[in-house]
Design a protein around this motif. Structure first.
Motif, PDB file in Angstrom:
ATOM      1  N   THR A  48     -38.105  -5.487  50.126  1.00 34.89           N
ATOM      2  CA  THR A  48     -37.751  -4.523  49.068  1.00 34.89           C
ATOM      3  C   THR A  48     -37.624  -3.125  49.668  1.00 34.89           C
ATOM      4  OG1 THR A  48     -38.987  -5.849  47.494  1.00 34.89           O
ATOM      5  CG2 THR A  48     -38.429  -3.623  46.796  1.00 34.89           C
ATOM      6  N   MET A  49     -38.564  -2.786  50.528  1.00 33.84           N
ATOM      7  CA  MET A  49     -38.501  -1.452  51.146  1.00 33.84           C
ATOM      8  C   MET A  49     -37.274  -1.344  52.060  1.00 33.84           C
ATOM      9  SD  MET A  49     -41.221   0.754  53.321  1.00 33.84           S
ATOM     10  CE  MET A  49     -40.903  -0.130  54.826  1.00 33.84           C
ATOM     11  N   ILE A  50     -36.991  -2.401  52.812  1.00 34.05           N
ATOM     12  CA  ILE A  50     -35.825  -2.360  53.709  1.00 34.05           C
ATOM     13  C   ILE A  50     -34.533  -2.214  52.894  1.00 34.05           C
ATOM     14  CG2 ILE A  50     -34.448  -3.721  55.358  1.00 34.05           C
ATOM     15  CD1 ILE A  50     -37.149  -4.923  56.349  1.00 34.05           C
ATOM     16  N   ALA A  51     -34.445  -2.967  51.791  1.00 33.42           N
ATOM     17  CA  ALA A  51     -33.243  -2.896  50.937  1.00 33.42           C
ATOM     18  C   ALA A  51     -33.059  -1.487  50.366  1.00 33.42           C
ATOM     19  CB  ALA A  51     -33.337  -3.920  49.807  1.00 33.42           C
ATOM     20  N   THR A  52     -34.160  -0.857  49.947  1.00 33.71           N
ATOM     21  CA  THR A  52     -34.014   0.490  49.365  1.00 33.71           C
ATOM     22  C   THR A  52     -33.655   1.511  50.447  1.00 33.71           C
ATOM     23  OG1 THR A  52     -36.407   0.737  49.434  1.00 33.71           O
ATOM     24  CG2 THR A  52     -35.458   0.229  47.316  1.00 33.71           C
ATOM     25  N   HIS A  53     -34.175   1.322  51.650  1.00 33.83           N
ATOM     26  CA  HIS A  53     -33.812   2.244  52.732  1.00 33.83           C
ATOM     27  C   HIS A  53     -32.340   2.072  53.125  1.00 33.83           C
ATOM     28  CE1 HIS A  53     -37.960   3.696  54.297  1.00 33.83           C
ATOM     29  NE2 HIS A  53     -37.957   3.539  52.989  1.00 33.83           N
ATOM     30  N   THR A  54     -31.858   0.824  53.058  1.00 37.89           N
ATOM     31  CA  THR A  54     -30.442   0.580  53.354  1.00 37.89           C
ATOM     32  C   THR A  54     -29.578   1.245  52.280  1.00 37.89           C
ATOM     33  OG1 THR A  54     -31.126  -1.555  54.231  1.00 37.89           O
ATOM     34  CG2 THR A  54     -28.767  -1.256  53.892  1.00 37.89           C
ATOM     35  N   GLN A  55     -30.029   1.124  51.037  1.00 39.11           N
ATOM     36  CA  GLN A  55     -29.310   1.748  49.921  1.00 39.11           C
ATOM     37  C   GLN A  55     -29.282   3.267  50.072  1.00 39.11           C
ATOM     38  OE1 GLN A  55     -27.175   1.244  47.936  1.00 39.11           O
ATOM     39  NE2 GLN A  55     -27.680   1.223  45.789  1.00 39.11           N
ATOM     40  N   LEU A  56     -30.395   3.808  50.525  1.00 35.23           N
ATOM     41  CA  LEU A  56     -30.500   5.254  50.755  1.00 35.23           C
ATOM     42  C   LEU A  56     -29.472   5.697  51.807  1.00 35.23           C
ATOM     43  CD1 LEU A  56     -32.634   7.777  50.341  1.00 35.23           C
ATOM     44  CD2 LEU A  56     -33.331   7.130  52.610  1.00 35.23           C
ATOM     45  N   LEU A  57     -29.376   4.921  52.873  1.00 32.80           N
ATOM     46  CA  LEU A  57     -28.431   5.233  53.949  1.00 32.80           C
ATOM     47  C   LEU A  57     -26.989   5.143  53.445  1.00 32.80           C
ATOM     48  CD1 LEU A  57     -28.346   5.837  57.008  1.00 32.80           C
ATOM     49  CD2 LEU A  57     -28.110   3.373  57.391  1.00 32.80           C
ATOM     50  N   ALA A  58     -26.691   4.072  52.693  1.00 37.92           N
ATOM     51  CA  ALA A  58     -25.334   3.912  52.141  1.00 37.92           C
ATOM     52  C   ALA A  58     -25.010   5.082  51.208  1.00 37.92           C
ATOM     53  CB  ALA A  58     -25.235   2.580  51.391  1.00 37.92           C
ATOM     54  N   GLY A  59     -26.009   5.485  50.406  1.00 40.92           N
ATOM     55  CA  GLY A  59     -25.822   6.613  49.475  1.00 40.92           C
ATOM     56  C   GLY A  59     -25.548   7.903  50.219  1.00 40.92           C
ATOM     57  N   LEU A  60     -26.287   8.112  51.312  1.00 33.57           N
ATOM     58  CA  LEU A  60     -26.123   9.333  52.110  1.00 33.57           C
ATOM     59  C   LEU A  60     -24.710   9.433  52.688  1.00 33.57           C
ATOM     60  CD1 LEU A  60     -29.413   9.825  54.162  1.00 33.57           C
ATOM     61  CD2 LEU A  60     -28.275  11.495  52.707  1.00 33.57           C
ATOM     62  N   ILE A  61     -24.194   8.293  53.174  1.00 33.28           N
ATOM     63  CA  ILE A  61     -22.835   8.301  53.753  1.00 33.28           C
ATOM     64  C   ILE A  61     -21.812   8.511  52.633  1.00 33.28           C
ATOM     65  CG2 ILE A  61     -21.149   7.017  55.142  1.00 33.28           C
ATOM     66  CD1 ILE A  61     -23.576   5.437  56.308  1.00 33.28           C
ATOM     67  N   LEU A  62     -22.023   7.777  51.522  1.00 34.75           N
ATOM     68  CA  LEU A  62     -21.108   7.894  50.376  1.00 34.75           C
ATOM     69  C   LEU A  62     -21.017   9.337  49.868  1.00 34.75           C
ATOM     70  CD1 LEU A  62     -19.382   6.498  48.146  1.00 34.75           C
ATOM     71  CD2 LEU A  62     -21.511   5.958  46.960  1.00 34.75           C
ATOM     72  N   TYR A  63     -22.162  10.037  49.976  1.00 37.37           N
ATOM     73  CA  TYR A  63     -22.248  11.427  49.508  1.00 37.37           C
ATOM     74  C   TYR A  63     -21.134  12.289  50.103  1.00 37.37           C
ATOM     75  CZ  TYR A  63     -24.795  15.650  48.038  1.00 37.37           C
ATOM     76  OH  TYR A  63     -25.159  16.821  47.439  1.00 37.37           O
ATOM     77  N   VAL A  69     -18.866  14.573  44.397  1.00 37.45           N
ATOM     78  CA  VAL A  69     -19.895  15.403  45.026  1.00 37.45           C
ATOM     79  C   VAL A  69     -19.251  16.697  45.504  1.00 37.45           C
ATOM     80  CG1 VAL A  69     -21.511  15.551  46.968  1.00 37.45           C
ATOM     81  CG2 VAL A  69     -21.243  13.384  45.743  1.00 37.45           C
ATOM     82  N   GLN A  70     -19.847  17.831  45.071  1.00 35.55           N
ATOM     83  CA  GLN A  70     -19.247  19.130  45.461  1.00 35.55           C
ATOM     84  C   GLN A  70     -20.283  20.030  46.112  1.00 35.55           C
ATOM     85  OE1 GLN A  70     -17.132  20.624  42.003  1.00 35.55           O
ATOM     86  NE2 GLN A  70     -16.194  18.633  41.737  1.00 35.55           N
ATOM     87  N   TYR A  71     -20.835  19.566  47.228  1.00 36.96           N
ATOM     88  CA  TYR A  71     -21.895  20.344  47.881  1.00 36.96           C
ATOM     89  C   TYR A  71     -21.355  21.646  48.488  1.00 36.96           C
ATOM     90  CZ  TYR A  71     -20.013  17.864  51.937  1.00 36.96           C
ATOM     91  OH  TYR A  71     -19.167  17.350  52.879  1.00 36.96           O
ATOM     92  N   GLY A  72     -20.024  21.699  48.681  1.00 34.44           N
ATOM     93  CA  GLY A  72     -19.427  22.908  49.259  1.00 34.44           C
ATOM     94  C   GLY A  72     -19.278  24.027  48.235  1.00 34.44           C
ATOM     95  N   ASN A  73     -19.469  23.681  46.965  1.00 32.73           N
ATOM     96  CA  ASN A  73     -19.278  24.673  45.907  1.00 32.73           C
ATOM     97  C   ASN A  73     -20.363  24.499  44.855  1.00 32.73           C
ATOM     98  OD1 ASN A  73     -18.248  26.584  44.241  1.00 32.73           O
ATOM     99  ND2 ASN A  73     -16.243  25.604  43.932  1.00 32.73           N
ATOM    100  N   MET A  74     -21.601  24.735  45.280  1.00 30.95           N
ATOM    101  CA  MET A  74     -22.773  24.476  44.429  1.00 30.95           C
ATOM    102  C   MET A  74     -22.734  25.243  43.106  1.00 30.95           C
ATOM    103  SD  MET A  74     -25.116  22.315  45.121  1.00 30.95           S
ATOM    104  CE  MET A  74     -25.732  21.280  46.431  1.00 30.95           C
ATOM    105  N   GLY A  75     -22.274  26.494  43.169  1.00 25.79           N
ATOM    106  CA  GLY A  75     -22.223  27.328  41.966  1.00 25.79           C
ATOM    107  C   GLY A  75     -21.405  26.666  40.876  1.00 25.79           C
ATOM    108  N   GLU A  76     -20.223  26.200  41.243  1.00 25.65           N
ATOM    109  CA  GLU A  76     -19.334  25.538  40.277  1.00 25.65           C
ATOM    110  C   GLU A  76     -19.904  24.174  39.882  1.00 25.65           C
ATOM    111  OE1 GLU A  76     -16.556  26.484  38.519  1.00 25.65           O
ATOM    112  OE2 GLU A  76     -17.279  28.414  39.274  1.00 25.65           O
TER     113      GLU A  76
END
Ligand code: HEM
Length: 151
Positions: A48-63, A69-76
């Motif tokens: 379960t922990m390995i699966a959630t860490h894999t999901q975290l990694l996939a989410g980070l790349i997807l980000y 996702v608009q991290y370059g324009n946080m204000g907007e």
């Protein structure tokens, strides 16, 4: 690439939720039934922990690929409910859930008695699954089901 990552991340959620469900049911029943902490418990909790860490990694790349996702324009991004959710809220809530799972797993390893191990999993994995369900519910996407990723 975006569609592939979204499909992967979307599909992995079922594995995460399924494993979390099994781990929690096994630990809660063992806790109340005063059962020993078995190899099955240990393996399920670890997977379960390995699966959630894999999901975290996939989410980070997807980000970095998601048009929502608009991290370059946080204000907007902060002014727009959808952009704010995918730029900040989803990641923060999911990081928190993964942290809970990591702490729960560490505590289950450290606990000397079976009861302490089962209690750690029941509590931390239980809280984590609640955070994940709330986070997905907040996204407006279905808890079970794929989306095209544009809301
Ligand atoms: C346990 C951890 C996580 C779970 C269960 C989870 C779950 C989900 C779900 C269900 C979706 C919607 C997929 C769909 O509509 O088909 C999604 C999308 C997304 N998640 Fe996660 N997520 C997790 C962690 C993360 C993390 C840590 C990040 C970023 C750091 C992240 C970033 C994203 C992004 C960018 C999207 C796609 C938005 C879009 O373009 O449609 N996720 N996630």
């Amino acid at each position: 690439m975006y569609n592939f990552l979204l499909g992967l991340h979307s599909g992995l959620r079922y594995i995460v939720l399924l494993l979390l469900g099994i781990a929690i049911i096994l630990s809660v029943t063992a806790l109340f039934g005063k059962k020993d902490y078995t190899q099955t418990n240990r393996k399920i909790n670890l997977f379960t922990m390995i699966a959630t860490h894999t999901q975290l990694l996939a989410g980070l790349i997807l980000y970095f690929f998601s048009p929502l996702v608009q991290y370059g324009n946080m204000g907007e991004a902060m002014k727009n409910t959808i952009a704010r959710y995918w730029t900040v809220e989803h990641a923060v809530l999911m990081f928190f859930a993964v942290a809970l799972i990591t702490v729960g797993h560490a505590r289950s390893k450290r606990g000397a008695l079976s009861i302490n191990k089962h209690r750690a999993i029941s509590l931390y994995y239980g809280l984590a699954v609640l955070v994940i369900i709330v986070a997905i519910y907040q996204s407006g996407r279905p808890l079970f089901g794929m989306s095209v990723g544009n809301s």
